[in-house]
Design an enzyme around this catalytic site. Structure first.
Site, PDB file in Angstrom:
ATOM      1  N   GLU A 156       1.031  -1.413   0.358  1.00 45.33           N
ATOM      2  CA  GLU A 156       0.517   0.233  -0.074  1.00 45.33           C
ATOM      3  C   GLU A 156       0.956   1.474  -0.056  1.00 45.33           C
ATOM      4  O   GLU A 156       0.728   2.230   0.974  1.00 45.33           O
ATOM      5  CB  GLU A 156      -0.806  -0.416   1.033  1.00 45.33           C
ATOM      6  CG  GLU A 156      -1.815  -1.142   1.434  1.00 45.33           C
ATOM      7  CD  GLU A 156      -3.240  -1.536   2.335  1.00 45.33           C
ATOM      8  OE1 GLU A 156      -2.573  -0.261   2.828  1.00 45.33           O
ATOM      9  OE2 GLU A 156      -3.580  -2.025   2.539  1.00 45.33           O
ATOM     10  N   GLU A 263      -5.480 -10.504  -2.050  1.00 45.61           N
ATOM     11  CA  GLU A 263      -6.843 -10.183  -0.934  1.00 45.61           C
ATOM     12  C   GLU A 263      -8.183  -9.841  -1.034  1.00 45.61           C
ATOM     13  O   GLU A 263      -8.936  -9.247  -0.310  1.00 45.61           O
ATOM     14  CB  GLU A 263      -5.983  -9.248  -0.039  1.00 45.61           C
ATOM     15  CG  GLU A 263      -4.658  -8.939  -0.144  1.00 45.61           C
ATOM     16  CD  GLU A 263      -4.218  -7.685   1.385  1.00 45.61           C
ATOM     17  OE1 GLU A 263      -5.130  -6.823   2.022  1.00 45.61           O
ATOM     18  OE2 GLU A 263      -3.127  -7.710   0.612  1.00 45.61           O
TER      19      GLU A 263
HETATM   20  C1  XIL Z   1      -6.274  -7.146   7.632  1.00 48.76           C
HETATM   21  C2  XIL Z   1      -6.437  -8.267   8.848  1.00 48.76           C
HETATM   22  O1  XIL Z   1      -6.991  -9.228   7.379  1.00 48.76           O
HETATM   23  C3  XIL Z   1      -6.738  -8.064   9.892  1.00 48.76           C
HETATM   24  O2  XIL Z   1      -6.723  -9.354  10.613  1.00 48.76           O
HETATM   25  C4  XIL Z   1      -6.540  -6.753  10.966  1.00 48.76           C
HETATM   26  O3  XIL Z   1      -6.383  -6.512  11.761  1.00 48.76           O
HETATM   27  C5  XIL Z   1      -5.712  -5.662  10.064  1.00 48.76           C
HETATM   28  O4  XIL Z   1      -5.255  -5.915   8.756  1.00 48.76           O
HETATM   29  N1  XIL Z   1      -4.955  -4.736   3.691  1.00 48.76           N
HETATM   30  C6  XIL Z   1      -3.511  -5.902   2.995  1.00 48.76           C
HETATM   31  C7  XIL Z   1      -3.607  -6.865   4.928  1.00 48.76           C
HETATM   32  O5  XIL Z   1      -2.747  -5.529   3.005  1.00 48.76           O
HETATM   33  O6  XIL Z   1      -2.620  -6.872   5.433  1.00 48.76           O
HETATM   34  C8  XIL Z   1      -5.051  -6.506   5.767  1.00 48.76           C
HETATM   35  O7  XIL Z   1      -5.295  -6.823   6.678  1.00 48.76           O
HETATM   36  C9  XIL Z   1      -6.092  -6.151   5.303  1.00 48.76           C
HETATM   37  C10 XIL Z   1      -5.992  -4.186   3.916  1.00 48.76           C
END
Ligand code: XIL
Length: 752
Positions: A156, A263
Site C-alpha cells: 500500500e 486479498e
Molecule cells: C487486515 C487483517 O485481515 C486484519 O486481521 C487486521 O486487523 C488488519 O489487517 N490490506 C492488507 C492486509 O494489506 O494486511 C489487511 O489485513 C487488509 C487490507
C-alpha cells in the site's frame, strides 16, 4: 436377524457414514485445489495460526487451496515486537504447516504504514531508518529463505490520488525506500519473487495510473521487482467495471511482471438477499476468469476461507459475507461458480471485450460555484454579506447505509449546508452545521465529527479533511485554511486548487461525518450531497462542480465525475397500488430523500423536525413502480408529484396532484397513481417498455412540487439531486439564460 436384513442394515450404516463424511468434508467435494493445479495457477487464502487448530478449516484449506498468505503474523508488530527481538513463533507455525502440506507461501508485508510496533516511532527512525529497515528485511526474509514463494515487499505505497503515500518510510527515507526494500529482499532470498501490493488499483483511476507508472519506473531502473498485487477488497453491491479491470491487467502484463489477485473478498450488507448473493457469485466468477485469461496472472488469493474468520465485520460496519464459504464452511454460489470456471478451459482476454469500459457520462448536473467580487475573511465568522451570493446545498445522503440514504429525521442530531464560491485559483467554502453532540477524540480521524472535500484537477485527485475545531489535516498537503467557529456551527475554508477556476468543471464531493459517542469507534452518519456507497475516499462515485465563467454563465465542461445512479430494485410480484406502503416489495428497495430545492439558489431542504419526504423505486421486466412518502408536518404546502422517465426511446412526463391519479397524457400503456387518504403516501406504476428493463439505465427525475403562486408557478420543487429545473431567468445573468425553460435535469436510474 435374517441375512438380508443384516445386509440391508449394514448398507444403511455405510450410507449414513458416507453421508456424514461427505457433509463433514463438504470442502473436498469442491476439489478447487485439484482444478487450480491442473490450470497451473495458485488458488490461495489468508491464514492465521489459530485457525490451524480447527479441523474443518484445515480440511477445507488442504482440499481447496495450494497457496497461503500469512494474514497478520509477519507484520512488523508481530514479528518484530521490540527493536532487538524477532518473534517468529506464530509465523513459523503457518510456514511449517504449508511446507508439510505442499502449499506455497506469501510473506506479508515488509513495509507498510499500518500494524507497526510502537517502538518504530519517529524517534528511532529519525536517525536510523535505513539500518532498521535493512536489518528487518535481511533478518525476516533470511529466516524464511527458500520457504516463501512471494514476498509483499512494499504494501500500500500509494495514496488515493496515485502519489506516494506519506508513510513512515517515505517520511524518513524518501521515495528511495521502495528501491532499497526490493534490493535488500533480493539479497536476502534471491529466489523469492518480490511484489508490490496495493488496494484500489484494480480498475482505471488516478490511483491505478499512479501504480502503473510506479511499477514501470521501478522496472526501467532495474529494481528487482517480479510482480504486482491487486488486493480486490470489493463491495458486492456494485458490479466492478470489468472492462476497465481487463485494460489494467493488460497494461500491467505488458510491463513483464506477474500479476496476482492478493486479498479478494466481496462484502455484502448483513442479511444479504438471494440477489446479492448471486451478484457476489458473478463477481467472483469474473475475477476467476480474469485470473485465467491473463497468462501474467499467477494467483487468485481470497482473504480468508469462511465467513467465520474474516476482517470484514470489524472493518466495514454492517457488512460481512465476503468469502467463498459461509460460517459453517458450506460452499456459496460463488464457490460453485469458481469451481465451474476453474474446471473449464481458460478464457481468452477477449472475453472481457464485452464490457465496454464506462466512459464518464454526466448523471446529474454539477454543483455551482459563483465568482466572488470580494474575498471573505476566513475566520469562522460570517461577517456581513460576504457569503450572500452562491448556491447553497444540503448534505443529506447518508452513504454509510446504501439501503436507506436518508438523513436523521431531526435537525438537532445532524444537519448541514454548504456552498462554494471562488476567486481566481481559490475555492472558498462555507459550511453550517447543527449537531447535538460533537466527538473529536477518536484515533482514526475519519471516525470523528469532521468535514471532507474530494476534488480532482486534471488527473490529480485529492481528499482533504478538517476535524471540527481543527484546521485542514496536514498529512495531505493542502494549500489553504479551515477555521471553525468556537461552537462548531460554522466552518469557513479556502483551498487553492492551483489553476484559474473560471469556467472550469471539476470532479467534486463533500462529506460530513457525525459520531455521537467517544465509546464507539464507528461514526453514525456520513452525509454527502450525492447518492453513493461511501467510496468518495477512493476517488470513485463523486460529483462535479462547475465554476462560473467570465460572463457569469455556467457552461459545464465534459463530464469528469461519476455520481452513482439511483437504484431501482427488481421484483417479481407487483405491490398493490392502494396508498398503503406496507407491501413487502417496498421493504427491499433503497430509500432516497428529496434533498434539493431546484427552484432556488438556496437548494437546501431544512429539517425542521423532519425532512420533506423520500421515495423508493421498483421494477419488474417492463414496469416501474414508485412510492413517495411525505414526512413534513405541513403537507398542505405540497401540490403534486412530477415524474420523468426515459428508456429505450420511450419517454413519459407525469404529474399527479395530491389525492389524484396522473393527469392525462398521450402515453398508451398502463399507468396509475394512488394516494392514501391522509395524502402522505403515493404509490404509482408506469409500464414503460416492451424489452426487459434489467441492467439498463433510465433517465429519470422525481420532484415534490409546492403549491403555485399567483402566476401559477409552484414556489418550490424538491428533487433528490441538485439541478436547475424551471429556475426562471430574470434573477441575473447566472441563471436560466442558457437553459430553455422546458429543459429538465435528469439523473440515472439503474433497473435491476
Ligand atoms: C487486515 C487483517 O485481515 C486484519 O486481521 C487486521 O486487523 C488488519 O489487517 N490490506 C492488507 C492486509 O494489506 O494486511 C489487511 O489485513 C487488509 C487490507
Amino acid at each position: 436377524m435374517s441375512f438380508r436384513r443384516a445386509k440391508f442394515l449394514s448398507a444403511l450404516v455405510v450410507c449414513m457414514l458416507f453421508g456424514i463424511l461427505a457433509s463433514a468434508q463438504s470442502a473436498e467435494t469442491m476439489k478447487l485445489r485439484k482444478w487450480a493445479e491442473s490450470q497451473k495457477i495458485f488458488l490461495g487464502t489468508a491464514v492465521m495460526p489459530d485457525y490451524l487448530n480447527d479441523s474443518l478449516f484445515v480440511d477445507n484449506l488442504t482440499n481447496n487451496f495450494n497457496y497461503i498468505t500469512v494474514e497478520n503474523h509477519m507484520k512488523w508488530e508481530t514479528i518484530h515486537p521490540s527493536q532487538d527481538n524477532y518473534d517468529y513463533s506464530s509465523a513459523d507455525k503457518i510456514v511449517e504447516f504449508a511446507v508439510k502440506n505442499g502449499l506455497k507461501v506469501r510473506g506479508h508485508a515488509l513495509t507498510w504504514h499500518y500494524q507497526n510496533p510502537g517502538w518504530l516511532g519517529s524517534g528511532v527512525l529519525k536517525t536510523n531508518a535505513r539500518a532498521i529497515l535493512k536489518d528487518h528485511i535481511m533478518n525476516v526474509v533470511g529466516h524464511y529463505k527458500g520457504k516463501i514463494r512471494d514476498w509483499d515487499v512494499v504494501n500500500e505505497p500509494l495514496s488515493e490520488n496515485g502519489e506516494l503515500r506519506q508513510n513512515i518510510w517515505f517520511l524518513t527515507l524518501g521515495a528511495e525506500y521502495i528501491e532499497l526494500a526490493f534490493k535488500w529482499a533480493r539479497e536476502a532470498d534471491p529466489k523469492a519473487k518480490l511484489f508490490i501490493n496495493e488496494y484500489g488499483n484494480e480498475w482505471l483511476s488516478s490511483k491505478s495510473d499512479g501504480f502503473y507508472q510506479l511499477v514501470k519506473e521501478l522496472k526501467s531502473k532495474g529494481v528487482p521487482i517480479d510482480g504486482v498485487g491487486l488486493q480486490f477488497h470489493l463491495d458486492g453491491h456494485y458490479m466492478p467495471d470489468f472492462g476497465a479491470i481487463a485494460q489494467n491487467f493488460k497494461r500491467l502484463s505488458d510491463l513483464g511482471v506477474e500479476i496476482q489477485i492478493t486479498e479478494l473478498d466481496v462484502r455484502l450488507q448483513n442479511n444479504p438477499s438471494e440477489k446479492a448473493i448471486d451478484q457476489q457469485a458473478k463477481i467472483y466468477g469474473e475475477i476467476m476468469r480474469l485470473a485465467l485469461a491473463y497468462k501474467a496472472c499467477t494467483a487468485m488469493i481470497t482473504w480468508g476461507i469462511s465467513d467465520k474468520h474474516s476482517w470484514i465485520p470489524s472493518s466495514f460496519n454492517g457488512y460481512g459475507h465476503g468469502l467463498l464459504f459461509d460460517e459453517s464452511y458450506k460452499s456459496k454460489p460463488a464457490a460453485k461458480l469458481v469451481a465451474e470456471i476453474l474446471s473449464s478451459s481458460r478464457p481468452k482476454p477477449e472475453y472481457f471485450d464485452k464490457y465496454k469500459s464506462t466512459v464518464n457520462s454526466r448523471a446529474v448536473p454539477p454543483f455551482r460555484a459563483v465568482k466572488l467580487q470580494k474575498e471573505p475573511v476566513i475566520d469562522g465568522k460570517v461577517d456581513g454579506d460576504e457569503w450572500k451570493n452562491g448556491y447553497t446545498y444540503s448534505l443529506l445522503f447518508n452513504q454509510l447505509d446504501i439501503q436507506n440514504l436518508a438523513p436523521t429525521s431531526t435537525q438537532k442530531d445532524i444537519y448541514a449546508t454548504w456552498k462554494i464560491c471562488f476567486s481566481g485559483t481559490k475555492a472558498y467554502g462555507l459550511l453550517t452545521r447543527e449537531d447535538d453532540i460533537t466527538v473529536t477524540g477518536h484515533k482514526n480521524p475519519w471516525e470523528n465529527d469532521n468535514f471532507e472535500l474530494f476534488y480532482s484537477v486534471g488527473n490529480n485527485w485529492k481528499q482533504i479533511r478538517t476535524i471540527v475545531g481543527q484546521g485542514w489535516q496536514t498529512d495531505i498537503n493542502v494549500n489553504g485554511k479551515a477555521i471553525w467557529s468556537p461552537d462548531g456551527k460554522v466552518l469557513e475554508f479556502v483551498v487553492d486548487l492551483g489553476i484559474d477556476l473560471t469556467g472550469k468543471t471539476l470532479g467534486w464531493s463533500a462529506a460530513l461525518s457525525d459520531n455521537d459517542t467517544p465509546k464507539n469507534e464507528m461514526r453514525k452518519y456520513q452525509l454527502y450531497p450525492i447518492v453513493g456507497n461511501n467510496t468518495g475516499w477512493q476517488g470513485k462515485g463523486f460529483g462535479e462542480i462547475s465554476f462560473q465563467n467570465e460572463d457569469g454563465y455556467f457552461i459545464d465542461g465534459p463530464a469528469v465525475g461519476a455520481v452513482m445512479p439511483f437504484a431501482s430494485t427488481a421484483i417479481t410480484k407487483a405491490p398493490v397500488l392502494d396508498g398503503d406502503p406496507s407491501d413487502t416489495e417496498w421493504k427491499n428497495a433503497s430509500l432516497y430523500p428529496f434533498g434539493f430545492n431546484q427552484y432556488s439558489m438556496d437548494q437546501t431542504v431544512p429539517l425542521t423536525g423532519t425532512y420533506a419526504g423520500h421515495f423508493k423505486i421498483l421494477n419488474d421486466t417492463k414496469t416501474i413502480y414508485g412510492l413517495v412518502q411525505l414526512t413534513d408536518s405541513d403537507i398542505q404546502k405540497y401540490k403534486s408529484v412530477e415524474i420523468a422517465l426515459s428508456i429505450f426511446g420511450n419517454t413519459v412526463l407525469l404529474n399527479s396532484e395530491t389525492g389524484k391519479d396522473f393527469t392525462k397524457t398521450s402515453w398508451k400503456k398502463p399507468l396509475k397513481a394512488v394516494w392514501s387518504k391522509d395524502m402522505r403516501t403515493l404509490e404509482f406504476m408506469v409500464e414503460i417498455s416492451d424489452k426487459p428493463l434489467a441492467n439498463n439505465t433510465a433517465k429519470f427525475s422525481i420532484g415534490l412540487l409546492g403549491a403555485a403562486d399567483s402566476s401559477g408557478t409552484p414556489v418550490f420543487g424538491l428533487f433528490p439531486f441538485c439541478g436547475y429545473n424551471r429556475i426562471n431567468s430574470g434573477t441575473g445573468k447566472d441563471l436560466g439564460a442558457i437553459m430553455s425553460k422546458k429543459e429538465i435535469d435528469l439523473a440515472d436510474l439503474l433497473c435491476q
